[in-house]
Design a protein around this motif. Structure first.
Motif, PDB file in Angstrom:
ATOM      1  N   GLU A   9       3.590   2.193  -6.231  1.00  0.00           N
ATOM      2  CA  GLU A   9       3.754   3.640  -6.085  1.00  0.00           C
ATOM      3  C   GLU A   9       4.373   3.952  -4.730  1.00  0.00           C
ATOM      4  O   GLU A   9       3.925   3.443  -3.712  1.00  0.00           O
ATOM      5  N   ASN A  10       5.400   4.776  -4.745  1.00  0.00           N
ATOM      6  CA  ASN A  10       5.962   5.305  -3.509  1.00  0.00           C
ATOM      7  C   ASN A  10       5.246   6.622  -3.258  1.00  0.00           C
ATOM      8  O   ASN A  10       5.520   7.619  -3.920  1.00  0.00           O
ATOM      9  N   GLY A  41      -1.946  -3.704  -1.049  1.00  0.00           N
ATOM     10  CA  GLY A  41      -0.976  -3.858   0.026  1.00  0.00           C
ATOM     11  C   GLY A  41      -0.205  -2.574   0.260  1.00  0.00           C
ATOM     12  O   GLY A  41      -0.141  -1.707  -0.602  1.00  0.00           O
ATOM     13  N   VAL A  42       0.382  -2.468   1.455  1.00  0.00           N
ATOM     14  CA  VAL A  42       1.172  -1.295   1.834  1.00  0.00           C
ATOM     15  C   VAL A  42       2.380  -1.765   2.625  1.00  0.00           C
ATOM     16  O   VAL A  42       2.280  -2.659   3.462  1.00  0.00           O
ATOM     17  N   ASN A  43       3.529  -1.158   2.351  1.00  0.00           N
ATOM     18  CA  ASN A  43       4.740  -1.411   3.118  1.00  0.00           C
ATOM     19  C   ASN A  43       5.426  -0.061   3.310  1.00  0.00           C
ATOM     20  O   ASN A  43       6.151   0.398   2.426  1.00  0.00           O
ATOM     21  N   GLY A  44       5.147   0.592   4.420  1.00  0.00           N
ATOM     22  CA  GLY A  44       5.697   1.927   4.662  1.00  0.00           C
ATOM     23  C   GLY A  44       5.043   2.928   3.724  1.00  0.00           C
ATOM     24  O   GLY A  44       3.839   3.122   3.764  1.00  0.00           O
ATOM     25  N   THR A  45       5.864   3.549   2.862  1.00  0.00           N
ATOM     26  CA  THR A  45       5.326   4.505   1.888  1.00  0.00           C
ATOM     27  C   THR A  45       5.128   3.874   0.515  1.00  0.00           C
ATOM     28  O   THR A  45       4.791   4.563  -0.441  1.00  0.00           O
TER      29      THR A  45
END
Length: 54
Positions: A9-10, A41-45
């Protein structure tokens, strides 16, 4: 052996006057958690979730 499904999901929160970012983000994440999604996990948005397939 456990099996999982995954969701990407963005998430971008647009704030209106008087709305706190932390509250808005918590509401979004809690909503996904109630559907059984676990943040992995998260990568930016971009947020990565998984949940076990029963």
């Amino acid at each position: 052996m456990k099996q999982f499904e995954y969701k990407v999901e963005n998430i971008q929160i647009q704030l209106k006057n008087g709305i706190d970012f932390n509250i808005a983000m918590s509401e979004k994440l809690n909503s996904l958690g109630k559907e059984g999604w676990e943040l992995s996990g998260v990568n930016g948005t971009v947020f990565y979730f998984k949940r076990e397939i029963s």
